[in-house]
Design a protein around this motif. Sequence first.
Motif, PDB file in Angstrom:
ATOM      1  N   THR A  95      46.908  26.264  43.327  1.00  0.00           N
ATOM      2  CA  THR A  95      47.767  25.375  44.111  1.00  0.00           C
ATOM      3  C   THR A  95      47.458  25.585  45.586  1.00  0.00           C
ATOM      4  O   THR A  95      46.680  26.470  45.959  1.00  0.00           O
ATOM      5  CB  THR A  95      49.252  25.675  43.863  1.00  0.00           C
ATOM      6  OG1 THR A  95      49.544  26.996  44.368  1.00  0.00           O
ATOM      7  CG2 THR A  95      49.587  25.617  42.384  1.00  0.00           C
ATOM      8  N   ASP A  96      48.107  24.787  46.450  1.00  0.00           N
ATOM      9  CA  ASP A  96      47.924  24.963  47.883  1.00  0.00           C
ATOM     10  C   ASP A  96      48.364  26.347  48.326  1.00  0.00           C
ATOM     11  O   ASP A  96      47.802  26.921  49.273  1.00  0.00           O
ATOM     12  CB  ASP A  96      48.738  23.905  48.649  1.00  0.00           C
ATOM     13  CG  ASP A  96      48.201  22.500  48.438  1.00  0.00           C
ATOM     14  OD1 ASP A  96      47.202  22.361  47.710  1.00  0.00           O
ATOM     15  OD2 ASP A  96      48.792  21.550  48.973  1.00  0.00           O
ATOM     16  N   THR A  97      49.387  26.901  47.653  1.00  0.00           N
ATOM     17  CA  THR A  97      49.908  28.225  48.015  1.00  0.00           C
ATOM     18  C   THR A  97      49.099  29.342  47.385  1.00  0.00           C
ATOM     19  O   THR A  97      48.749  30.326  48.054  1.00  0.00           O
ATOM     20  CB  THR A  97      51.387  28.342  47.583  1.00  0.00           C
ATOM     21  OG1 THR A  97      52.134  27.287  48.175  1.00  0.00           O
ATOM     22  CG2 THR A  97      51.958  29.685  48.004  1.00  0.00           C
ATOM     23  N   TRP A  98      48.819  29.193  46.097  1.00  0.00           N
ATOM     24  CA  TRP A  98      48.029  30.196  45.369  1.00  0.00           C
ATOM     25  C   TRP A  98      46.670  29.573  45.053  1.00  0.00           C
ATOM     26  O   TRP A  98      46.437  29.076  43.959  1.00  0.00           O
ATOM     27  CB  TRP A  98      48.757  30.639  44.103  1.00  0.00           C
ATOM     28  CG  TRP A  98      50.064  31.303  44.405  1.00  0.00           C
ATOM     29  CD1 TRP A  98      51.300  30.721  44.435  1.00  0.00           C
ATOM     30  CD2 TRP A  98      50.260  32.669  44.763  1.00  0.00           C
ATOM     31  NE1 TRP A  98      52.254  31.635  44.784  1.00  0.00           N
ATOM     32  CE2 TRP A  98      51.652  32.847  44.990  1.00  0.00           C
ATOM     33  CE3 TRP A  98      49.411  33.769  44.919  1.00  0.00           C
ATOM     34  CZ2 TRP A  98      52.196  34.071  45.354  1.00  0.00           C
ATOM     35  CZ3 TRP A  98      49.948  34.993  45.269  1.00  0.00           C
ATOM     36  CH2 TRP A  98      51.326  35.134  45.486  1.00  0.00           C
ATOM     37  N   GLN A  99      45.803  29.606  46.043  1.00  0.00           N
ATOM     38  CA  GLN A  99      44.517  28.926  45.917  1.00  0.00           C
ATOM     39  C   GLN A  99      43.567  29.652  44.966  1.00  0.00           C
ATOM     40  O   GLN A  99      43.596  30.879  44.836  1.00  0.00           O
ATOM     41  CB  GLN A  99      43.850  28.822  47.290  1.00  0.00           C
ATOM     42  CG  GLN A  99      44.548  27.865  48.245  1.00  0.00           C
ATOM     43  CD  GLN A  99      43.838  27.817  49.576  1.00  0.00           C
ATOM     44  OE1 GLN A  99      43.558  28.841  50.185  1.00  0.00           O
ATOM     45  NE2 GLN A  99      43.558  26.613  50.047  1.00  0.00           N
ATOM     46  N   GLY A 100      42.739  28.835  44.318  1.00  0.00           N
ATOM     47  CA  GLY A 100      41.660  29.392  43.524  1.00  0.00           C
ATOM     48  C   GLY A 100      40.516  29.777  44.444  1.00  0.00           C
ATOM     49  O   GLY A 100      40.056  28.964  45.249  1.00  0.00           O
ATOM     50  N   ILE A 101      40.065  31.013  44.363  1.00  0.00           N
ATOM     51  CA  ILE A 101      38.991  31.511  45.221  1.00  0.00           C
ATOM     52  C   ILE A 101      37.655  31.390  44.494  1.00  0.00           C
ATOM     53  O   ILE A 101      37.504  31.874  43.368  1.00  0.00           O
ATOM     54  CB  ILE A 101      39.227  32.983  45.620  1.00  0.00           C
ATOM     55  CG1 ILE A 101      40.520  33.105  46.436  1.00  0.00           C
ATOM     56  CG2 ILE A 101      38.045  33.537  46.402  1.00  0.00           C
ATOM     57  CD1 ILE A 101      40.920  34.548  46.727  1.00  0.00           C
ATOM     58  N   VAL A 102      36.701  30.724  45.117  1.00  0.00           N
ATOM     59  CA  VAL A 102      35.342  30.642  44.590  1.00  0.00           C
ATOM     60  C   VAL A 102      34.465  31.549  45.462  1.00  0.00           C
ATOM     61  O   VAL A 102      34.150  31.201  46.605  1.00  0.00           O
ATOM     62  CB  VAL A 102      34.805  29.200  44.615  1.00  0.00           C
ATOM     63  CG1 VAL A 102      33.379  29.162  44.057  1.00  0.00           C
ATOM     64  CG2 VAL A 102      35.713  28.268  43.820  1.00  0.00           C
ATOM     65  N   LEU A 103      34.115  32.712  44.934  1.00  0.00           N
ATOM     66  CA  LEU A 103      33.233  33.645  45.641  1.00  0.00           C
ATOM     67  C   LEU A 103      31.806  33.364  45.183  1.00  0.00           C
ATOM     68  O   LEU A 103      31.439  33.634  44.039  1.00  0.00           O
ATOM     69  CB  LEU A 103      33.623  35.091  45.332  1.00  0.00           C
ATOM     70  CG  LEU A 103      32.673  36.200  45.800  1.00  0.00           C
ATOM     71  CD1 LEU A 103      32.313  36.048  47.270  1.00  0.00           C
ATOM     72  CD2 LEU A 103      33.272  37.565  45.533  1.00  0.00           C
ATOM     73  N   ALA A 104      31.007  32.775  46.064  1.00  0.00           N
ATOM     74  CA  ALA A 104      29.637  32.369  45.727  1.00  0.00           C
ATOM     75  C   ALA A 104      28.636  33.327  46.364  1.00  0.00           C
ATOM     76  O   ALA A 104      28.708  33.595  47.567  1.00  0.00           O
ATOM     77  CB  ALA A 104      29.372  30.949  46.205  1.00  0.00           C
ATOM     78  N   VAL A 105      27.703  33.825  45.575  1.00  0.00           N
ATOM     79  CA  VAL A 105      26.695  34.771  46.050  1.00  0.00           C
ATOM     80  C   VAL A 105      25.306  34.198  45.792  1.00  0.00           C
ATOM     81  O   VAL A 105      24.924  33.957  44.642  1.00  0.00           O
ATOM     82  CB  VAL A 105      26.822  36.135  45.352  1.00  0.00           C
ATOM     83  CG1 VAL A 105      25.748  37.102  45.861  1.00  0.00           C
ATOM     84  CG2 VAL A 105      28.215  36.725  45.569  1.00  0.00           C
ATOM     85  N   GLU A 106      24.564  33.965  46.859  1.00  0.00           N
ATOM     86  CA  GLU A 106      23.169  33.512  46.749  1.00  0.00           C
ATOM     87  C   GLU A 106      22.266  34.691  46.435  1.00  0.00           C
ATOM     88  O   GLU A 106      22.281  35.704  47.138  1.00  0.00           O
ATOM     89  CB  GLU A 106      22.728  32.862  48.061  1.00  0.00           C
ATOM     90  CG  GLU A 106      23.142  31.409  48.210  1.00  0.00           C
ATOM     91  CD  GLU A 106      22.084  30.477  47.660  1.00  0.00           C
ATOM     92  OE1 GLU A 106      21.291  30.906  46.804  1.00  0.00           O
ATOM     93  OE2 GLU A 106      22.061  29.312  48.094  1.00  0.00           O
ATOM     94  N   ASP A 107      21.447  34.567  45.374  1.00  0.00           N
ATOM     95  CA  ASP A 107      20.513  35.601  44.943  1.00  0.00           C
ATOM     96  C   ASP A 107      21.229  36.931  44.719  1.00  0.00           C
ATOM     97  O   ASP A 107      21.112  37.882  45.504  1.00  0.00           O
ATOM     98  CB  ASP A 107      19.373  35.785  45.953  1.00  0.00           C
ATOM     99  CG  ASP A 107      18.197  36.533  45.331  1.00  0.00           C
ATOM    100  OD1 ASP A 107      18.347  37.085  44.221  1.00  0.00           O
ATOM    101  OD2 ASP A 107      17.125  36.573  45.960  1.00  0.00           O
TER     102      ASP A 107
END
Length: 382
Positions: A296-308
């Motif tokens: 949600t806007d309050t409890w956002q989903g975090i996308v941790l993206a790592v290249e290589d």
Amino acid sequence: MSFAEDRSQAVEDVVHAWTHGTDCLLREADGGSGETVGTETGPRMLSHAEAVQIVHAQLVLIALGADLGRLQTTARTCYRTAVDARLERPEDARAYARAADLCERAARLVVDAGAAGDDRARRRLLAVAEHDTAVATGAVDPEVADRARRVLESALSEAENRGARDTAPQQRGPRYPGPTYDETTGRHRVGVGATGEPAYWQLNTPGSGMESGLICGAPGSGKSSFLLMVLYEAARREEFTLWLADPGGRHDTPAPIAEAAARTAATREQTVDLLRDAVAVIADRARHHGPVPDPTDTWQGIVLAVEDCRLVFADDLEATRLAERVVAVGGRFGVALVVTAPDADLASFGGSLALRAGLARTNCFPLGPGGRQMLTALGRAV
């Protein structure tokens, strides 16, 4: 169309052009023999680089709907960005310069086809371009070429039928549809699979949480471009936030996406810090909120993206254990880990079967010529 919609479309167009410009440079650098193509004056031999540029110009043409105005505007924006970046970010400048060139090539195709002000001609041009690129990318497979031919025939017929039905003299072509994320399913389009059916990335599973993912392939296979599609979909939504890690320090993320990121890392050490913080977020949410089945806007989903990810996990036990924790339980608490890897070898995942299997469980996209072998290896692991 409102100013905000115009601005949003302009940003989307630049992202598309930059992505194809970057991929074009990579494929040009791969080398290869020239290709013979048919012309009005007979067969003509093209260099490998020129053939690659022609295909990518058609991809840009398709992405921007063969709209002359959008192509010209995007070309100017990419050119200005290339000039601004030429001293401090020369590699980024090259990508934007190639993007501008591809837009200009695509614009010439529109003009030459008489499609600048003719919607029926524009639709026919799009149909032909989609056919040409399908054959160019799958010509080694006769089934792909035959399917592309049938699709072309159907698309041309539809273009004619729609042209006959359209009566408004100044009717515009269909607007670019933009992002395809569907909050009811938690997924979005990322292309077409080997069977010709649409392929999807599961950003989150409604009622369950965020989904991690793996994109792997040899250099030049398009991993970074694929990752950008995922990041762009998430960046467009208020319920998601981006944490971007570029441990190789390439600094080639397009500005619209880089500016949307809440956290960034440009070294291996900073990436490990992001992993530590991701695990801390999981623990904090577990203590004070509980599971986050839907961002949600309050409890956002975090996308941790790592290249290589190999640059982070190889020979680093702490980084590997932190990543294992994120993929094992992070999804329930609204945290996902998405990585690119040069191959499916365990060494790229710190020797951890659990990490590799966890990343590939829901979203697994091996790219390039070795994709099938990678998929087989990942299938045995998962």
